[in-house]
Design a protein around this motif. Structure first.
Motif, mmCIF file in Angstrom:
data_model
loop_
_atom_site.group_PDB
_atom_site.id
_atom_site.type_symbol
_atom_site.label_atom_id
_atom_site.label_comp_id
_atom_site.label_asym_id
_atom_site.label_seq_id
_atom_site.Cartn_x
_atom_site.Cartn_y
_atom_site.Cartn_z
ATOM 1 N N GLN A 4 -15.030 45.278 -39.306
ATOM 2 C CA GLN A 4 -14.813 43.837 -39.222
ATOM 3 C C GLN A 4 -13.441 43.478 -39.779
ATOM 4 O OE1 GLN A 4 -18.197 42.305 -41.325
ATOM 5 N NE2 GLN A 4 -19.528 42.354 -39.535
ATOM 6 N N GLU B 108 -19.388 49.018 -41.172
ATOM 7 C CA GLU B 108 -19.344 47.753 -40.442
ATOM 8 C C GLU B 108 -18.346 46.795 -41.083
ATOM 9 O OE1 GLU B 108 -23.422 46.469 -40.364
ATOM 10 O OE2 GLU B 108 -23.905 47.759 -38.665
ATOM 11 N N THR B 109 -18.312 46.758 -42.403
ATOM 12 C CA THR B 109 -17.360 45.900 -43.109
ATOM 13 C C THR B 109 -15.928 46.336 -42.822
ATOM 14 O OG1 THR B 109 -18.953 45.484 -44.876
ATOM 15 C CG2 THR B 109 -16.643 45.065 -45.387
ATOM 16 N N ALA C 53 -15.471 39.567 -43.167
ATOM 17 C CA ALA C 53 -16.298 40.692 -43.584
ATOM 18 C C ALA C 53 -17.605 40.235 -44.211
ATOM 19 C CB ALA C 53 -15.546 41.570 -44.551
ATOM 20 N N GLU D 238 -12.124 40.068 -38.329
ATOM 21 C CA GLU D 238 -13.297 39.205 -38.466
ATOM 22 C C GLU D 238 -13.638 39.036 -39.947
ATOM 23 O OE1 GLU D 238 -16.446 41.044 -36.276
ATOM 24 O OE2 GLU D 238 -15.286 41.134 -34.430
#
Length: 107
Positions: free
Chosen positions: A96, A92-93, A103, A101
């Motif tokens: 992102q 997910e990090t 993190a 986005e």
């Protein structure tokens, strides 16, 4: 463009994952994970010493002596869940960061 294989799970996590689904012999674990038999033997021994897997009986094979079957323990399931949670957070990090986005949440 060259194909890139991304392999995030550790070999230990792969073994735990296949044992989560069913009881297997070392040869079956090697086939399911793509790892070598000697690597699987070492990993199973290590996971067994940590109490994450255990012997779960014997399986008759076509040729040779019966082989030990292994299963994941409750402690192994907890460790596997933790490993998969960390891998999910890592992915997910990365996503992102790729999308631009933040993190890390600042709230």
């Amino acid at each position: 463009m060259k194909k890139v294989d991304v392999d995030i799970l550790t070999n230990e996590a792969k073994v735990l994952l296949v044992l989560y689904r069913e009881k297997l012999t070392r040869a079956e674990i090697a086939k399911a994970t793509g790892l070598g038999y000697s690597s699987v033997s070492y990993i199973v021994l290590r996971l067994e010493s940590l109490g994450l897997v255990r012997t779960a009986g014997m399986k008759k094979v076509k040729s040779g002596p019966a082989e030990d079957m292994y299963e994941i323990t409750e402690k192994g399931i907890e460790v596997l869940r933790d490993l998969l949670s960390k891998e999910t957070q890592y992915m997910e990090t990365l996503l992102q960061l790729r999308l631009g986005e933040p993190a890390i949440s600042t709230t």
